[in-house]
Design an enzyme around this catalytic site. Sequence first.
Site, short mmCIF file in Angstrom:
data_model
loop_
_atom_site.label_atom_id
_atom_site.label_comp_id
_atom_site.label_asym_id
_atom_site.label_seq_id
_atom_site.Cartn_x
_atom_site.Cartn_y
_atom_site.Cartn_z
N GLY A 119 110.00 -57.56 19.58
CA GLY A 119 110.14 -56.78 20.74
C GLY A 119 109.01 -55.78 20.93
N HIS A 120 108.13 -55.59 19.86
CA HIS A 120 107.15 -54.42 19.92
C HIS A 120 105.68 -54.87 19.60
CE1 HIS A 120 105.30 -50.37 18.81
NE2 HIS A 120 106.27 -50.04 19.92
N PHE A 121 105.19 -55.51 20.12
CA PHE A 121 105.32 -56.09 21.52
C PHE A 121 105.07 -57.73 21.40
CE2 PHE A 121 103.46 -51.81 21.93
CZ PHE A 121 104.33 -51.21 22.66
N VAL A 136 102.36 -54.81 17.42
CA VAL A 136 102.29 -53.48 16.76
C VAL A 136 103.20 -52.81 16.10
CG1 VAL A 136 101.09 -51.05 17.50
CG2 VAL A 136 100.20 -53.05 18.60
#
EC number: 4.2.1.59
Length: 146
Positions: free
Chosen positions: A49-51, A56
Site C-alpha cells: 500500500g505504500h505505494f 517507498v
Amino acid sequence: MTAFNIKDIMRLIPHRYPFLLVDKVVDVDPGERATGIKNVTMNEPFFQGHFPQEPVMPGVLILEAMAQTAAVLALDYLGEGSHGKVVYFMGIDGAKFRKPVVPGDTLHMHLTKERSRGTVWRFSAEAFVDDAKVCEAQLMAMLSDG
C-alpha cells in the site's frame, strides 16, 4: 559481543515479523554505539500500500528500525540485568528524511548513545543507503520492566 544475528536480536527485543525491522546489528561498542542493518525487499508487507506503483519504505518505519537498533544496544549493555526488560520509544527530535528507501536497498542505521540517566537513554541516529544519508534523528527511549 560485537555483532548480533537475527536470533540474538529476537532474544533481546520482543518484536517479531512483520514488525521486526532490523536483520542484524554489527560494529557494537557496548553501551555506546552500534550499526543496525535492514535488507529492504519487495516482500515487505507495507509495500502493498505504500505505494503499489512506486514502493517507498515509510519514514516512520525507518525511525522504528533505528529505535529497534537502539533497544538492542541498550539491552545488550545491561547484560543479565536486561532479562524481562522492554524498551519503550519515548520521543523523536529533529527527524529529517533525505532520500527514499526502496526495495533492494540495504539500510545501515548508525546509533550512538548521547546520554543515559537512570532508565532513560538518548541516541543520535543516522541511516544510510550506500554512502547517502537517508534519515537522521535524535531518539529517546525508556527501559522498563515488562
